[in-house]
Design an enzyme around this catalytic site. Structure first.
Site, PDB file in Angstrom:
ATOM      1  N   ARG A   1      -3.478   4.331  -4.371  1.00 60.24           N
ATOM      2  CA  ARG A   1      -4.886   4.473  -3.951  1.00 60.24           C
ATOM      3  C   ARG A   1      -5.268   5.912  -3.605  1.00 60.24           C
ATOM      4  NH1 ARG A   1      -7.604  -0.502  -2.071  1.00 60.24           N
ATOM      5  NH2 ARG A   1      -6.264  -2.153  -2.770  1.00 60.24           N
TER       6      ARG A   1
ATOM      7  N   GLY B   1      -7.814  13.957  13.881  1.00 59.30           N
ATOM      8  CA  GLY B   1      -9.079  13.687  13.205  1.00 59.30           C
ATOM      9  C   GLY B   1     -10.252  14.435  13.805  1.00 59.30           C
TER      10      GLY B   1
ATOM     11  N   HIS C   1       0.790  -1.237   0.000  1.00 59.53           N
ATOM     12  CA  HIS C   1       0.000   0.000   0.000  1.00 59.53           C
ATOM     13  C   HIS C   1       0.817   1.279   0.000  1.00 59.53           C
ATOM     14  CE1 HIS C   1      -2.187  -3.298   2.035  1.00 59.53           C
ATOM     15  NE2 HIS C   1      -3.108  -2.964   1.154  1.00 59.53           N
TER      16      HIS C   1
ATOM     17  N   GLU D   1     -11.023   5.274  14.136  1.00 59.51           N
ATOM     18  CA  GLU D   1      -9.672   4.782  13.797  1.00 59.51           C
ATOM     19  C   GLU D   1      -8.712   4.554  14.965  1.00 59.51           C
ATOM     20  OE1 GLU D   1     -10.953   7.643  12.367  1.00 59.51           O
ATOM     21  OE2 GLU D   1     -11.638   6.725  10.501  1.00 59.51           O
TER      22      GLU D   1
ATOM     23  N   SER E   1     -16.652  17.476  15.573  1.00 49.60           N
ATOM     24  CA  SER E   1     -17.271  17.960  14.326  1.00 49.60           C
ATOM     25  C   SER E   1     -18.789  17.894  14.361  1.00 49.60           C
ATOM     26  CB  SER E   1     -16.762  17.142  13.139  1.00 49.60           C
ATOM     27  OG  SER E   1     -17.103  15.779  13.303  1.00 49.60           O
ATOM     28  N   ASP E   2     -19.338  17.060  15.261  1.00 48.61           N
ATOM     29  CA  ASP E   2     -20.798  16.976  15.364  1.00 48.61           C
ATOM     30  C   ASP E   2     -21.203  16.504  16.758  1.00 48.61           C
ATOM     31  OD1 ASP E   2     -21.224  13.729  14.639  1.00 48.61           O
ATOM     32  OD2 ASP E   2     -19.522  14.701  13.676  1.00 48.61           O
TER      33      ASP E   2
HETATM   34  N1  HPA Z   1     -19.345   8.925  14.854  1.00 51.39           N
HETATM   35  C1  HPA Z   1     -18.269   8.270  14.446  1.00 51.39           C
HETATM   36  N2  HPA Z   1     -17.242   8.864  13.901  1.00 51.39           N
HETATM   37  C2  HPA Z   1     -17.273  10.198  13.721  1.00 51.39           C
HETATM   38  C3  HPA Z   1     -18.369  10.939  14.113  1.00 51.39           C
HETATM   39  C4  HPA Z   1     -19.469  10.259  14.712  1.00 51.39           C
HETATM   40  O1  HPA Z   1     -20.475  10.864  15.091  1.00 51.39           O
HETATM   41  N3  HPA Z   1     -18.116  12.236  13.806  1.00 51.39           N
HETATM   42  C5  HPA Z   1     -16.888  12.267  13.251  1.00 51.39           C
HETATM   43  N4  HPA Z   1     -16.374  11.047  13.196  1.00 51.39           N
END
Ligand code: HPA
Length: 238
Positions: free
Chosen positions: A44, A90, A5, A184, A206-207
Protein backbone atom coordinates in the site's frame (compact mmCIF):
# COMPACT_ATOMS: atom_id res chain seq x y z
CA UNK A 1 3.39 -12.72 4.75
CA UNK A 2 2.96 -12.28 8.46
CA UNK A 3 0.13 -9.79 8.48
CA UNK A 4 -2.30 -8.47 5.85
CA UNK A 5 -0.52 -5.10 5.77
CA UNK A 6 3.19 -5.73 6.44
CA UNK A 7 5.58 -7.90 4.46
CA UNK A 8 8.69 -7.56 6.64
CA UNK A 9 10.42 -10.58 8.18
CA UNK A 10 10.24 -10.58 11.98
CA UNK A 11 13.95 -9.79 12.37
CA UNK A 12 13.77 -6.91 9.92
CA UNK A 13 11.79 -4.77 12.33
CA UNK A 14 13.55 -3.22 15.33
CA UNK A 15 12.23 -3.25 18.90
CA UNK A 16 11.76 0.49 18.65
CA UNK A 17 9.75 2.07 15.86
CA UNK A 18 9.29 5.71 14.88
CA UNK A 19 6.01 6.45 13.10
CA UNK A 20 5.40 9.63 11.13
CA UNK A 21 1.96 9.82 9.50
CA UNK A 22 3.41 10.27 6.02
CA UNK A 23 5.31 7.32 4.50
CA UNK A 24 7.47 9.76 2.52
CA UNK A 25 8.51 11.30 5.80
CA UNK A 26 9.63 7.83 6.88
CA UNK A 27 11.78 7.77 3.73
CA UNK A 28 13.11 11.26 4.52
CA UNK A 29 14.18 10.08 7.98
CA UNK A 30 15.79 6.91 6.61
CA UNK A 31 17.60 8.86 3.86
CA UNK A 32 18.88 11.64 6.10
CA UNK A 33 19.40 10.14 9.54
CA UNK A 34 19.92 6.36 9.30
CA UNK A 35 22.76 4.21 7.94
CA UNK A 36 22.66 0.68 6.48
CA UNK A 37 19.05 1.17 5.50
CA UNK A 38 16.86 -1.69 4.31
CA UNK A 39 13.35 -1.26 2.86
CA UNK A 40 11.05 -3.43 4.99
CA UNK A 41 7.60 -2.60 3.65
CA UNK A 42 6.06 -1.50 0.37
CA UNK A 43 2.51 -2.80 0.73
CA UNK A 44 0.00 0.00 0.00
CA UNK A 45 3.02 2.31 -0.35
CA UNK A 46 3.20 2.44 3.44
CA UNK A 47 6.96 2.70 3.21
CA UNK A 48 9.00 1.26 6.05
CA UNK A 49 12.75 1.24 6.61
CA UNK A 50 15.09 -0.33 9.14
CA UNK A 51 18.52 1.13 9.67
CA UNK A 52 20.95 2.25 12.33
CA UNK A 53 21.31 5.47 14.26
CA UNK A 54 24.64 5.49 16.07
CA UNK A 55 24.73 1.67 16.03
CA UNK A 56 21.20 1.18 17.36
CA UNK A 57 18.72 -0.61 15.11
CA UNK A 58 15.64 1.50 14.47
CA UNK A 59 12.60 1.06 12.22
CA UNK A 60 10.70 3.97 10.75
CA UNK A 61 7.38 3.43 9.00
CA UNK A 62 4.36 5.58 8.12
CA UNK A 63 1.16 5.18 10.13
CA UNK A 64 -1.13 6.76 7.56
CA UNK A 65 -3.76 9.28 8.60
CA UNK A 66 -6.40 8.69 11.24
CA UNK A 67 -7.21 6.28 14.05
CA UNK A 68 -8.09 3.23 11.89
CA UNK A 69 -4.82 3.36 9.94
CA UNK A 70 -2.64 3.91 13.02
CA UNK A 71 -4.77 1.27 14.77
CA UNK A 72 -3.94 -1.39 12.20
CA UNK A 73 -0.21 -0.73 11.87
CA UNK A 74 0.57 -0.30 15.56
CA UNK A 75 -1.53 -3.40 16.41
CA UNK A 76 0.43 -5.51 13.92
CA UNK A 77 3.81 -4.13 15.01
CA UNK A 78 3.18 -4.83 18.70
CA UNK A 79 1.42 -8.19 18.27
CA UNK A 80 3.14 -9.88 15.33
CA UNK A 81 6.56 -8.18 15.25
CA UNK A 82 7.19 -8.03 19.00
CA UNK A 83 7.87 -4.31 18.85
CA UNK A 84 8.35 -2.89 22.36
CA UNK A 85 8.16 0.85 21.84
CA UNK A 86 6.54 3.12 19.27
CA UNK A 87 7.06 6.86 19.11
CA UNK A 88 4.65 8.74 16.85
CA UNK A 89 6.17 11.89 15.34
CA UNK A 90 3.49 14.00 13.74
CA UNK A 91 1.80 17.35 13.46
CA UNK A 92 -1.13 18.97 15.23
CA UNK A 93 -3.40 22.00 15.11
CA UNK A 94 -3.42 24.37 18.11
CA UNK A 95 -6.48 24.85 20.35
CA UNK A 96 -4.89 27.52 22.55
CA UNK A 97 -3.30 30.91 21.85
CA UNK A 98 -0.16 30.07 23.81
CA UNK A 99 1.01 27.53 21.27
CA UNK A 100 3.20 28.97 18.53
CA UNK A 101 3.52 27.43 15.09
CA UNK A 102 6.30 24.82 15.10
CA UNK A 103 6.31 24.42 18.88
CA UNK A 104 7.15 20.83 19.81
CA UNK A 105 4.55 19.08 21.98
CA UNK A 106 5.07 15.99 24.11
CA UNK A 107 1.66 14.38 24.58
CA UNK A 108 0.66 13.33 28.13
CA UNK A 109 -2.81 11.94 27.31
CA UNK A 110 -5.03 11.57 24.29
CA UNK A 111 -8.75 12.32 24.49
CA UNK A 112 -11.03 10.99 21.76
CA UNK A 113 -14.74 10.48 21.01
CA UNK A 114 -13.64 7.57 18.83
CA UNK A 115 -15.21 4.13 19.24
CA UNK A 116 -11.82 2.52 18.51
CA UNK A 117 -11.13 1.33 22.07
CA UNK A 118 -14.75 0.32 22.66
CA UNK A 119 -14.92 -1.76 19.50
CA UNK A 120 -11.45 -3.20 19.95
CA UNK A 121 -11.88 -4.67 23.44
CA UNK A 122 -14.91 -3.01 25.03
CA UNK A 123 -12.70 -0.37 26.65
CA UNK A 124 -14.76 2.65 27.69
CA UNK A 125 -11.87 5.05 28.29
CA UNK A 126 -12.02 8.40 26.55
CA UNK A 127 -8.64 9.56 27.87
CA UNK A 128 -5.62 7.30 27.37
CA UNK A 129 -2.12 8.10 28.58
CA UNK A 130 1.23 7.80 26.89
CA UNK A 131 3.82 5.64 28.68
CA UNK A 132 5.16 7.78 31.51
CA UNK A 133 8.62 6.18 31.53
CA UNK A 134 9.05 6.84 27.81
CA UNK A 135 7.81 10.42 28.16
CA UNK A 136 10.25 11.02 31.04
CA UNK A 137 13.10 9.86 28.81
CA UNK A 138 11.99 12.10 25.93
CA UNK A 139 11.84 15.06 28.30
CA UNK A 140 15.31 14.31 29.69
CA UNK A 141 16.78 14.03 26.16
CA UNK A 142 15.07 17.30 25.16
CA UNK A 143 16.58 19.12 28.13
CA UNK A 144 20.04 17.66 27.52
CA UNK A 145 19.93 18.70 23.85
CA UNK A 146 18.42 22.15 24.36
CA UNK A 147 15.24 21.22 22.49
CA UNK A 148 12.30 23.20 23.89
CA UNK A 149 9.14 21.15 24.38
CA UNK A 150 5.69 21.85 25.79
CA UNK A 151 3.66 19.10 27.48
CA UNK A 152 -0.09 18.66 27.34
CA UNK A 153 -3.11 16.59 26.40
CA UNK A 154 -4.14 16.21 22.76
CA UNK A 155 -7.51 15.69 21.09
CA UNK A 156 -7.34 12.73 18.71
CA UNK A 157 -10.09 13.91 16.40
CA UNK A 158 -11.90 11.97 13.71
CA UNK A 159 -12.41 15.09 11.62
CA UNK A 160 -9.62 17.43 10.46
CA UNK A 161 -10.46 20.55 12.48
CA UNK A 162 -10.72 23.03 9.58
CA UNK A 163 -13.25 20.72 7.90
CA UNK A 164 -15.76 20.83 10.78
CA UNK A 165 -18.93 22.72 9.90
CA UNK A 166 -19.23 24.17 13.38
CA UNK A 167 -15.96 23.96 15.21
CA UNK A 168 -17.07 22.84 18.65
CA UNK A 169 -14.12 21.87 20.77
CA UNK A 170 -15.67 22.65 24.15
CA UNK A 171 -15.33 19.10 25.57
CA UNK A 172 -11.71 18.37 24.52
CA UNK A 173 -10.60 21.92 25.34
CA UNK A 174 -12.37 22.58 28.65
CA UNK A 175 -13.14 19.14 30.06
CA UNK A 176 -9.97 17.32 28.99
CA UNK A 177 -7.52 20.24 28.76
CA UNK A 178 -6.49 19.44 25.20
CA UNK A 179 -4.08 22.02 23.79
CA UNK A 180 -4.44 20.84 20.19
CA UNK A 181 -5.71 18.23 17.76
CA UNK A 182 -4.23 15.40 15.73
CA UNK A 183 -5.77 12.17 14.48
CA UNK A 184 -3.76 9.07 15.54
CA UNK A 185 -2.40 9.06 19.11
CA UNK A 186 -5.53 7.52 20.72
CA UNK A 187 -5.22 4.29 18.71
CA UNK A 188 -1.49 4.05 19.39
CA UNK A 189 -1.86 4.59 23.14
CA UNK A 190 -4.74 2.09 23.35
CA UNK A 191 -2.81 -0.62 21.49
CA UNK A 192 0.27 -0.08 23.69
CA UNK A 193 -1.96 -0.60 26.75
CA UNK A 194 -3.58 -3.85 25.53
CA UNK A 195 -0.22 -5.42 24.73
CA UNK A 196 1.57 -4.01 27.78
CA UNK A 197 3.98 -2.13 25.53
CA UNK A 198 5.21 1.46 25.40
CA UNK A 199 4.04 4.42 23.30
CA UNK A 200 4.72 8.13 23.07
CA UNK A 201 3.74 10.94 20.73
CA UNK A 202 5.71 14.03 19.78
CA UNK A 203 4.04 16.66 17.59
CA UNK A 204 4.96 19.93 15.93
CA UNK A 205 2.26 22.57 15.66
CA UNK A 206 1.47 22.91 11.94
CA UNK A 207 -1.60 25.15 12.14
CA UNK A 208 -3.50 27.33 14.56
CA UNK A 209 -6.83 29.12 14.49
CA UNK A 210 -5.09 32.06 16.20
CA UNK A 211 -2.34 32.59 13.62
CA UNK A 212 -2.08 33.18 9.89
CA UNK A 213 -0.28 29.84 9.44
CA UNK A 214 2.52 31.16 7.26
CA UNK A 215 5.63 29.12 7.90
CA UNK A 216 8.70 29.20 5.71
CA UNK A 217 9.84 25.82 4.37
CA UNK A 218 13.18 26.35 6.15
CA UNK A 219 11.55 26.89 9.56
CA UNK A 220 9.27 23.90 8.98
CA UNK A 221 12.22 21.67 8.14
CA UNK A 222 14.21 22.90 11.13
CA UNK A 223 11.40 22.08 13.54
CA UNK A 224 10.74 18.72 11.87
CA UNK A 225 14.44 17.85 12.10
CA UNK A 226 14.48 18.78 15.79
CA UNK A 227 11.55 16.47 16.46
CA UNK A 228 13.21 13.65 14.49
CA UNK A 229 16.47 14.20 16.35
CA UNK A 230 14.63 14.13 19.68
CA UNK A 231 12.95 10.83 18.84
CA UNK A 232 16.16 9.23 17.52
CA UNK A 233 18.25 10.37 20.49
CA UNK A 234 15.57 8.98 22.79
CA UNK A 235 15.56 5.69 20.88
CA UNK A 236 19.28 5.14 21.42
CA UNK A 237 19.07 5.98 25.13
CA UNK A 238 16.40 3.50 26.19
N1 HPA B 1 -6.82 18.95 13.31
C1 HPA B 1 -6.61 17.64 13.31
N2 HPA B 1 -5.47 17.10 12.97
C2 HPA B 1 -4.46 17.90 12.58
C3 HPA B 1 -4.61 19.27 12.55
C4 HPA B 1 -5.87 19.82 12.93
O1 HPA B 1 -6.06 21.04 12.93
N3 HPA B 1 -3.44 19.80 12.12
C5 HPA B 1 -2.60 18.76 11.92
N4 HPA B 1 -3.20 17.62 12.19
Amino acid sequence: MLTPHLEAKIDDIAKIVLMPGDPLRAKYIADNFLTNVKVINNIRNMLGFTGYYKDVKITVIGSGMGIPSMGIYSYELYKFYNVDKIIRIGTCGAYIKDLELLDIILVNNSYSESSYALLQNNCNEKLISATEKLNDKIEEIAINNNIKIKKGNIHTSEVFTPYMTNINIDVPLNQYNCIGAEMEAFALFHNAKIFNKEAACILTVSDSMFKNNDISPEDREKSLNQMIELSLKTAINL
